[in-house]
Motif scaffolding. Sequence first.
Motif, PDB file in Angstrom:
ATOM      1  N   ALA A  61       0.828  -1.207   0.000  1.00  0.00           N
ATOM      2  CA  ALA A  61       0.000   0.000   0.000  1.00  0.00           C
ATOM      3  C   ALA A  61       0.861   1.254   0.000  1.00  0.00           C
ATOM      4  O   ALA A  61       2.082   1.199   0.129  1.00  0.00           O
ATOM      5  CB  ALA A  61      -0.912   0.014   1.217  1.00  0.00           C
ATOM      6  N   MET A  62       0.169   2.381  -0.105  1.00  0.00           N
ATOM      7  CA  MET A  62       0.774   3.705   0.009  1.00  0.00           C
ATOM      8  C   MET A  62       0.279   4.333   1.302  1.00  0.00           C
ATOM      9  O   MET A  62      -0.818   4.028   1.760  1.00  0.00           O
ATOM     10  CB  MET A  62       0.326   4.539  -1.200  1.00  0.00           C
ATOM     11  N   MET A  63       1.092   5.177   1.922  1.00  0.00           N
ATOM     12  CA  MET A  63       0.626   5.924   3.090  1.00  0.00           C
ATOM     13  C   MET A  63       1.099   7.373   2.984  1.00  0.00           C
ATOM     14  O   MET A  63       1.992   7.684   2.219  1.00  0.00           O
ATOM     15  CB  MET A  63       1.093   5.293   4.391  1.00  0.00           C
ATOM     16  N   GLY A  64       0.462   8.236   3.784  1.00  0.00           N
ATOM     17  CA  GLY A  64       0.851   9.637   3.777  1.00  0.00           C
ATOM     18  C   GLY A  64      -0.313  10.531   3.433  1.00  0.00           C
ATOM     19  O   GLY A  64      -1.468  10.151   3.603  1.00  0.00           O
ATOM     20  N   ALA A  65       0.002  11.710   2.945  1.00  0.00           N
ATOM     21  CA  ALA A  65      -1.016  12.708   2.643  1.00  0.00           C
ATOM     22  C   ALA A  65      -1.406  12.621   1.172  1.00  0.00           C
ATOM     23  O   ALA A  65      -0.568  12.813   0.299  1.00  0.00           O
ATOM     24  CB  ALA A  65      -0.484  14.104   2.957  1.00  0.00           C
ATOM     25  N   PRO A  66      -2.694  12.327   0.881  1.00  0.00           N
ATOM     26  CA  PRO A  66      -3.128  12.270  -0.523  1.00  0.00           C
ATOM     27  C   PRO A  66      -2.829  13.553  -1.292  1.00  0.00           C
ATOM     28  O   PRO A  66      -2.565  13.507  -2.493  1.00  0.00           O
ATOM     29  CB  PRO A  66      -4.636  12.030  -0.406  1.00  0.00           C
ATOM     30  N   THR A  67      -2.825  14.693  -0.594  1.00  0.00           N
ATOM     31  CA  THR A  67      -2.494  15.951  -1.276  1.00  0.00           C
ATOM     32  C   THR A  67      -1.080  15.917  -1.847  1.00  0.00           C
ATOM     33  O   THR A  67      -0.812  16.498  -2.887  1.00  0.00           O
ATOM     34  CB  THR A  67      -2.571  17.134  -0.288  1.00  0.00           C
ATOM     35  N   VAL A  68      -0.176  15.230  -1.153  1.00  0.00           N
ATOM     36  CA  VAL A  68       1.220  15.155  -1.616  1.00  0.00           C
ATOM     37  C   VAL A  68       1.342  14.190  -2.787  1.00  0.00           C
ATOM     38  O   VAL A  68       2.113  14.412  -3.718  1.00  0.00           O
ATOM     39  CB  VAL A  68       2.155  14.741  -0.453  1.00  0.00           C
ATOM     40  N   LEU A  69       0.538  13.126  -2.738  1.00  0.00           N
ATOM     41  CA  LEU A  69       0.573  12.105  -3.797  1.00  0.00           C
ATOM     42  C   LEU A  69       0.386  12.738  -5.169  1.00  0.00           C
ATOM     43  O   LEU A  69       1.012  12.336  -6.151  1.00  0.00           O
ATOM     44  CB  LEU A  69      -0.529  11.070  -3.529  1.00  0.00           C
ATOM     45  N   THR A 256      -1.890  19.950   5.034  1.00  0.00           N
ATOM     46  CA  THR A 256      -1.073  18.741   5.080  1.00  0.00           C
ATOM     47  C   THR A 256      -0.225  18.834   6.338  1.00  0.00           C
ATOM     48  O   THR A 256       0.596  19.737   6.473  1.00  0.00           O
ATOM     49  CB  THR A 256      -0.183  18.651   3.828  1.00  0.00           C
ATOM     50  N   SER A 257      -0.475  17.930   7.275  1.00  0.00           N
ATOM     51  CA  SER A 257       0.197  18.039   8.561  1.00  0.00           C
ATOM     52  C   SER A 257       0.362  16.658   9.181  1.00  0.00           C
ATOM     53  O   SER A 257      -0.525  15.802   9.057  1.00  0.00           O
ATOM     54  CB  SER A 257      -0.659  18.926   9.484  1.00  0.00           C
ATOM     55  N   GLU A 258       1.515  16.434   9.829  1.00  0.00           N
ATOM     56  CA  GLU A 258       1.759  15.173  10.542  1.00  0.00           C
ATOM     57  C   GLU A 258       1.631  13.954   9.626  1.00  0.00           C
ATOM     58  O   GLU A 258       1.311  12.863  10.098  1.00  0.00           O
ATOM     59  CB  GLU A 258       0.788  15.032  11.726  1.00  0.00           C
ATOM     60  N   GLY A 259       1.854  14.140   8.341  1.00  0.00           N
ATOM     61  CA  GLY A 259       1.774  13.011   7.420  1.00  0.00           C
ATOM     62  C   GLY A 259       0.361  12.650   7.011  1.00  0.00           C
ATOM     63  O   GLY A 259       0.114  11.553   6.491  1.00  0.00           O
ATOM     64  N   PHE A 260      -0.575  13.558   7.222  1.00  0.00           N
ATOM     65  CA  PHE A 260      -1.976  13.351   6.827  1.00  0.00           C
ATOM     66  C   PHE A 260      -2.486  14.579   6.081  1.00  0.00           C
ATOM     67  O   PHE A 260      -1.897  15.656   6.160  1.00  0.00           O
ATOM     68  CB  PHE A 260      -2.871  13.162   8.060  1.00  0.00           C
ATOM     69  N   THR A 261      -3.629  14.425   5.409  1.00  0.00           N
ATOM     70  CA  THR A 261      -4.393  15.578   4.937  1.00  0.00           C
ATOM     71  C   THR A 261      -5.528  15.788   5.937  1.00  0.00           C
ATOM     72  O   THR A 261      -6.381  14.922   6.106  1.00  0.00           O
ATOM     73  CB  THR A 261      -4.956  15.329   3.525  1.00  0.00           C
ATOM     74  N   LEU A 262      -5.511  16.922   6.625  1.00  0.00           N
ATOM     75  CA  LEU A 262      -6.480  17.191   7.692  1.00  0.00           C
ATOM     76  C   LEU A 262      -7.370  18.366   7.303  1.00  0.00           C
ATOM     77  O   LEU A 262      -6.926  19.270   6.600  1.00  0.00           O
ATOM     78  CB  LEU A 262      -5.747  17.547   8.989  1.00  0.00           C
ATOM     79  N   GLY A 263      -8.601  18.358   7.781  1.00  0.00           N
ATOM     80  CA  GLY A 263      -9.439  19.515   7.526  1.00  0.00           C
ATOM     81  C   GLY A 263     -10.920  19.222   7.585  1.00  0.00           C
ATOM     82  O   GLY A 263     -11.351  18.223   8.189  1.00  0.00           O
ATOM     83  N   SER A 264     -11.685  20.116   6.945  1.00  0.00           N
ATOM     84  CA  SER A 264     -13.133  19.951   6.922  1.00  0.00           C
ATOM     85  C   SER A 264     -13.692  20.611   5.672  1.00  0.00           C
ATOM     86  O   SER A 264     -13.040  21.452   5.048  1.00  0.00           O
ATOM     87  CB  SER A 264     -13.763  20.569   8.174  1.00  0.00           C
ATOM     88  N   PHE A 278     -12.366  15.613   8.248  1.00  0.00           N
ATOM     89  CA  PHE A 278     -11.589  14.472   7.739  1.00  0.00           C
ATOM     90  C   PHE A 278     -10.154  14.438   8.242  1.00  0.00           C
ATOM     91  O   PHE A 278      -9.557  15.472   8.559  1.00  0.00           O
ATOM     92  CB  PHE A 278     -11.612  14.420   6.203  1.00  0.00           C
ATOM     93  N   GLN A 279      -9.638  13.217   8.391  1.00  0.00           N
ATOM     94  CA  GLN A 279      -8.213  12.930   8.564  1.00  0.00           C
ATOM     95  C   GLN A 279      -7.905  11.969   7.417  1.00  0.00           C
ATOM     96  O   GLN A 279      -8.135  10.764   7.543  1.00  0.00           O
ATOM     97  CB  GLN A 279      -7.949  12.274   9.924  1.00  0.00           C
ATOM     98  N   THR A 311     -12.639  12.832  -4.201  1.00  0.00           N
ATOM     99  CA  THR A 311     -11.714  12.647  -3.081  1.00  0.00           C
ATOM    100  C   THR A 311     -11.382  14.015  -2.483  1.00  0.00           C
ATOM    101  O   THR A 311     -11.487  15.039  -3.152  1.00  0.00           O
ATOM    102  CB  THR A 311     -10.429  11.913  -3.531  1.00  0.00           C
ATOM    103  N   ASN A 312     -10.978  14.011  -1.231  1.00  0.00           N
ATOM    104  CA  ASN A 312     -10.892  15.276  -0.497  1.00  0.00           C
ATOM    105  C   ASN A 312      -9.868  16.257  -1.054  1.00  0.00           C
ATOM    106  O   ASN A 312     -10.030  17.462  -0.903  1.00  0.00           O
ATOM    107  CB  ASN A 312     -10.629  15.007   0.994  1.00  0.00           C
ATOM    108  N   GLU A 313      -8.815  15.727  -1.688  1.00  0.00           N
ATOM    109  CA  GLU A 313      -7.821  16.665  -2.212  1.00  0.00           C
ATOM    110  C   GLU A 313      -8.336  17.396  -3.444  1.00  0.00           C
ATOM    111  O   GLU A 313      -7.714  18.365  -3.898  1.00  0.00           O
ATOM    112  CB  GLU A 313      -6.485  15.963  -2.478  1.00  0.00           C
ATOM    113  N   THR A 314      -9.486  16.966  -4.018  1.00  0.00           N
ATOM    114  CA  THR A 314     -10.012  17.684  -5.189  1.00  0.00           C
ATOM    115  C   THR A 314     -11.330  18.408  -4.880  1.00  0.00           C
ATOM    116  O   THR A 314     -11.967  18.944  -5.786  1.00  0.00           O
ATOM    117  CB  THR A 314     -10.209  16.710  -6.384  1.00  0.00           C
ATOM    118  N   LEU A 315     -11.731  18.437  -3.636  1.00  0.00           N
ATOM    119  CA  LEU A 315     -12.907  19.239  -3.247  1.00  0.00           C
ATOM    120  C   LEU A 315     -12.624  20.703  -3.543  1.00  0.00           C
ATOM    121  O   LEU A 315     -11.526  21.188  -3.295  1.00  0.00           O
ATOM    122  CB  LEU A 315     -13.163  19.109  -1.736  1.00  0.00           C
TER     123      LEU A 315
END
Lengths: 356, 356
Positions: A61-69, A256-264, A278-279, A311-315
Amino acid sequence: MELRFEDVDDLCTGAAFLGAGGGGDPYIGGLMVKQELAAGRKIEIIDPDGLDDAKLIIPTAMMGAPTVLLEKIPSGEEPIRALRVVEKELGRQADATMPTEVGGINSTIPLFVGARLGIPVVDADGQGRAFPELQMETFAIEGVKGCPLGISDEKGDTSLVMTDDNHRMEWIARGITIRFGGTAYFANYPMSGAEVKRSAVKHTLTLARRIGEIIRNSRSRKLDPIDELFTFLATTSYAVARVIFDGKITDVDRRTSEGFTLGSVSIDNPSGRCIIEFQNENLIARVDGEVLAIVPDIISILDAETAMPITNETLRYGQRVKVMAVRVPPIMRSEAALKQFGPEAFGMSEAYRALE
Amino acid sequence: MELRFEDVDDLCTGAAFLGAGGGGDPYIGGLMVKQELAAGRKIEIIDPDGLDDAKLIIPTAMMGAPTVLLEKIPSGEEPIRALRVVEKELGRQADATMPTEVGGINSTIPLFVGARLGIPVVDADGQGRAFPELQMETFAIEGVKGCPLGISDEKGDTSLVMTDDNHRMEWIARGITIRFGGTAYFANYPMSGAEVKRSAVKHTLTLARRIGEIIRNSRSRKLDPIDELFTFLATTSYAVARVIFDGKITDVDRRTSEGFTLGSVSIDNPSGRCIIEFQNENLIARVDGEVLAIVPDIISILDAETAMPITNETLRYGQRVKVMAVRVPPIMRSEAALKQFGPEAFGMSEAYRALE
């Protein structure tokens, strides 16, 4: 069953739906898989119920922030290098790979690995959707150890993580992911065929493909894709589904923080405002403070017109959307499962109330 | 040569001196070593010049913030676990261990490992003092690869880091160290006897022991320890030394951040103020903006009375101190060496000017 070229887009659509906003853009993963098939490689999807108990399955699998992907497209070698790290530690080669989550790009990473290495991909996963953290696995609930975990970046660097504590595994691997630049590729929870049968959420790749197929077909047949989805899901263990809100996106707070995409995200219509936090994945949907849906149930934001999942990075502001919630299968709602990936596991004070 | 119980305190004093304020409190490491000797175990210190070219030497050490070390005392198993990770990756056992730096606790970690495993400790290191980062090694300058790196915490968790880039090795291992809670134990730069002979700063454990011995003896003989040190150092490759300031500590700014102890100390006397900046180790000493000493030369703060070196985590307001600077040997002042651990490597705009 061999995965056909024409199945890939459907599988990616379904993966985005089950990804609950997270999981990383499956479009990129779909391209990687299609390249493999176009090059003549085969991808064999196998039924977990038919697995030999003694086989070794290593999920990838992949891990991390989808925004970075989106900015750091994988070459494809990354998850294979991660798998090799685990194989080397075990002194044994994988007989098959499998998704750790059926959501976003992580539905497709194992397909790519399977194609490249010529090993089958088990039609199952450990989340029945996407979750942001590595210990949030039905595998873990059933006592499968997360380590050895192999992790790799796009530069060829790798690391092997060894701990008996799956929360520590997540913590350490997340730290490495941050140092790798925000995304990484990993292999973990190496397990026997017997363990797959006992601990996995089964037939979820097939589920994803079917969801995508229904959305596509209903469009071409001018049927209501949401109605068609309800009808289909009613025949599965994800039987309860409903549209909990529709409106226009009026605000996206994403970092993008702590290796996640965080927000609302805030969605408005004349009768009120729905706020979804979302986290990586959507965790909770509230309207005027009232909880409409909460993890582990799936909250997916769909294009109001086409029912294509977003997906959340394209909202973005102004999108017209429908918010759909889906109740997860019983294996994911047990007491042990809720402890692993229910509201409390995300630091939320709200109790889980299954969508009915 | 066997390390005697009565040598340990001297070696720790000298290690604190060469540690340039950093390196972690050698007192803790000294206790660990004395326990081993008291339990009847032996520590053999061997001359690098006599090493068989084909032997495998795996250095062992601690990394992280010395401030955290004070609160998280090692059990001793940590560096051994890290060594085992490297041995497993190489498929071969270490014939000896060695310090990566002769400074602070890292002069003593290999002694402890040697005692526990019954392997000798090479009288040499890769920094000729202490530096804060893992790529800052004469080993690296001479082309020895830093990886495989094994790293471990006090809980039994380990990780293996594989990269060809020593800066990435530092970056990734530091990230793991932060996740491990601010300190970790590691083994890296596994090398042959031939590589030790080519790349190490030699006889630095002996140097540390001698420095400690001189400070102790001069006290008991009522001689000036600083004068005695000058006389001794003049006979070594650390030939130039001088007291660059003396006064009272009036301010200590110290924080634990990014896996380091960062900050500065101000020392006042009637004629001016000396400000020393540190990243674990003291990097630069300025009086009214004028640079008196700068890395890689050693800047050590000594108790004004006893000449006992004070590590940065124990600096406090009101201490009366002398600041001593020592020019490092030629192997550490070459162009390649300055690139690795000169002022620019620490982001400083000042050029290196050797202490004369």
